[in-house]
Design a protein around this motif. Structure first.
Motif, PDB file in Angstrom:
ATOM      1  N   SER A 136      -9.357 -11.995  -3.898  1.00  0.00           N
ATOM      2  CA  SER A 136      -8.599 -11.533  -5.058  1.00  0.00           C
ATOM      3  C   SER A 136      -8.921 -10.086  -5.421  1.00  0.00           C
ATOM      4  CB  SER A 136      -8.874 -12.428  -6.262  1.00  0.00           C
ATOM      5  OG  SER A 136      -8.428 -13.745  -6.026  1.00  0.00           O
ATOM      6  N   PHE A 137     -10.161  -9.681  -5.147  1.00  0.00           N
ATOM      7  CA  PHE A 137     -10.599  -8.309  -5.431  1.00  0.00           C
ATOM      8  C   PHE A 137     -11.241  -7.735  -4.167  1.00  0.00           C
ATOM      9  CE2 PHE A 137     -10.832 -10.882  -9.290  1.00  0.00           C
ATOM     10  CZ  PHE A 137      -9.958 -10.188 -10.110  1.00  0.00           C
ATOM     11  N   PRO A 138     -10.424  -7.522  -3.137  1.00  0.00           N
ATOM     12  CA  PRO A 138     -10.968  -7.134  -1.834  1.00  0.00           C
ATOM     13  C   PRO A 138     -11.495  -5.708  -1.819  1.00  0.00           C
ATOM     14  CG  PRO A 138      -8.580  -7.079  -1.791  1.00  0.00           C
ATOM     15  CD  PRO A 138      -8.962  -7.646  -3.117  1.00  0.00           C
ATOM     16  N   PRO A 139     -12.399  -5.429  -0.891  1.00  0.00           N
ATOM     17  CA  PRO A 139     -12.862  -4.048  -0.712  1.00  0.00           C
ATOM     18  C   PRO A 139     -11.738  -3.188  -0.143  1.00  0.00           C
ATOM     19  CG  PRO A 139     -13.711  -5.439   1.041  1.00  0.00           C
ATOM     20  CD  PRO A 139     -13.054  -6.365   0.054  1.00  0.00           C
ATOM     21  N   LYS A 140     -11.907  -1.886  -0.216  1.00  0.00           N
ATOM     22  CA  LYS A 140     -10.909  -0.966   0.312  1.00  0.00           C
ATOM     23  C   LYS A 140     -10.653  -1.252   1.785  1.00  0.00           C
ATOM     24  CE  LYS A 140      -9.855   3.951   0.829  1.00  0.00           C
ATOM     25  NZ  LYS A 140     -10.309   5.347   0.608  1.00  0.00           N
ATOM     26  N   SER A 141      -9.403  -1.253   2.153  1.00  0.00           N
ATOM     27  CA  SER A 141      -9.037  -1.572   3.530  1.00  0.00           C
ATOM     28  C   SER A 141      -9.515  -0.507   4.508  1.00  0.00           C
ATOM     29  CB  SER A 141      -7.517  -1.712   3.641  1.00  0.00           C
ATOM     30  OG  SER A 141      -7.143  -1.980   4.983  1.00  0.00           O
ATOM     31  N   LYS A 142     -10.036  -0.952   5.642  1.00  0.00           N
ATOM     32  CA  LYS A 142     -10.382  -0.044   6.720  1.00  0.00           C
ATOM     33  C   LYS A 142      -9.194   0.215   7.640  1.00  0.00           C
ATOM     34  CE  LYS A 142     -15.246  -1.435   6.742  1.00  0.00           C
ATOM     35  NZ  LYS A 142     -16.357  -2.029   7.539  1.00  0.00           N
ATOM     36  N   PHE A 143      -8.102  -0.524   7.389  1.00  0.00           N
ATOM     37  CA  PHE A 143      -6.885  -0.381   8.177  1.00  0.00           C
ATOM     38  C   PHE A 143      -5.791   0.220   7.307  1.00  0.00           C
ATOM     39  CE2 PHE A 143      -2.687  -2.301   9.019  1.00  0.00           C
ATOM     40  CZ  PHE A 143      -2.448  -1.804  10.285  1.00  0.00           C
ATOM     41  N   ALA A 144      -5.036   1.137   7.874  1.00  0.00           N
ATOM     42  CA  ALA A 144      -3.910   1.742   7.170  1.00  0.00           C
ATOM     43  C   ALA A 144      -2.666   1.660   8.049  1.00  0.00           C
ATOM     44  CB  ALA A 144      -4.217   3.203   6.836  1.00  0.00           C
ATOM     45  N   VAL A 145      -1.505   1.759   7.425  1.00  0.00           N
ATOM     46  CA  VAL A 145      -0.252   1.717   8.184  1.00  0.00           C
ATOM     47  C   VAL A 145      -0.241   2.787   9.273  1.00  0.00           C
ATOM     48  CG1 VAL A 145       2.239   2.140   7.986  1.00  0.00           C
ATOM     49  CG2 VAL A 145       1.094   0.630   6.347  1.00  0.00           C
TER      50      VAL A 145
END
Length: 313
Positions: free
Chosen positions: A11-20
């Motif tokens: 629900s409160f995930p860490p910043k994504s290491k993957f981007a579009v």
């Protein structure tokens, strides 16, 4: 405690290491996204187009889908996006959609089973009399996938990775039920007692079970099948909730484009090829498999039931 911790993390995930921007070039790939007229389906289709995939928008509302296609062409500058009429709540429409696609294309590199409904009024059923959430979210997608499997398995050996992918948009709600109640899949007193919220959770568990069983049965034929919790998102799925429910949810919801991240990660990247039979969670991480999706005998029973429902369509 484990579910609570996992719930907070998702629900409160860490910043994504993957981007579009990390999506590789998808030139020559053909991809279907169901329910892509709005929400995370639209954002998924847009990202795929931006990376040169040929995309089919599979949806039941032709006017809305064609408006989305106009917008996608304007925003991406790409003309390789097409409409496929698909009403997941009508098995005959599902069959016609698969046949129409097969007339137009000989390859299918990825299928995003993204469309769905959430907590509609309990009296709403599919054309064939199934609970609307179960019939749309699970049975309709099962039949569509089944009909497209010959194209998917024929495409897999022609790709550098020797794989084709099926990505199932599930939910954190997949964790809620411990088992499926087959007595609620069609209209019945048991279905009405279950209520729309639990029926929704059950359909999302069904997505995860179907994904896992597809992974087991077709891994030897190059199919990578992944279930995904896209996150808590502001989309049209909440349209059936009351104003108070929407107000409360809005405090923990993320913009729709975030929801596309995890399924794009699973459906386009090299890392996604290693996710067969796994459950991906926000943002672009592997999470714990819902407990109710780990019973292989239950998965076989569900697969057999699904096959029986579409045998004579």
């Amino acid at each position: 405690m484990g579910l609570l911790i996992s719930g907070l993390s998702q629900s409160f995930p860490p910043k994504s290491k993957f981007a579009v921007s990390d999506i590789p070039d998808l030139s020559d790939q053909v991809i279907i996204v169901t329910g892509a007229s709005t929400g995370i389906g639209f954002d998924t289709a847009q990202a795929l187009l931006e990376h040169n995939a040929k995309v089919y928008i599979a949806a039941r509302n032709e006017e809305k889908a064609k408006a989305a296609i106009v917008k996608l062409k304007q925003e991406t500058g790409k003309d390789i996006v097409h409409f496929l009429l698909l009403d997941l709540a009508d098995l005959h429409s599902v069959k016609r959609a698969a046949e129409e696609f097969a007339r137009k294309e000989t390859q299918l590199h990825a299928l995003f089973n993204n469309g769905g409904v959430m907590v509609p009024p309990v009296d709403q059923l599919t054309t064939q009399g199934y609970d609307l959430q179960w019939g749309t979210n699970v049975l309709g997608h099962f039949y569509f996938t089944k009909l497209l499997l010959p194209i998917l398995t024929a495409t897999a050996p022609t790709t550098p990775s020797k794989t084709a992918r099926v990505i199932h948009t599930a939910s954190f709600a997949s964790y809620m039920p411990s088992r499926l109640d087959f007595n609620t899949f069609k209209d019945s007193p048991a279905r009405k007692r279950m209520g729309v919220n639990n029926l929704y959770s059950q359909s999302k568990l069904g997505n995860a079970i179907f994904s896992n069983e597809l992974a087991r049965r077709f891994r030897g034929q190059g199919i990578v099948s992944v279930a995904v919790n896209p996150g808590n998102l502001k989309t049209e799925l909440q349209r059936h909730l009351g104003s108070i429910g929407q107000m409360i949810l809005n405090t923990i919801l993320y913009p729709a484009p975030f929801g596309a991240l995890t399924q794009l990660w699973a459906g386009t990247t090299d890392a996604g090829m290693e996710l067969n039979g796994k459950f991906a969670v926000p943002w672009a991480r592997v999470g714990p498999m819902p407990y109710g999706a780990t019973d292989e005998s239950a998965a076989k029973a569900l697969w057999d039931w699904l096959e029986e429902q579409v045998a004579n369509v």
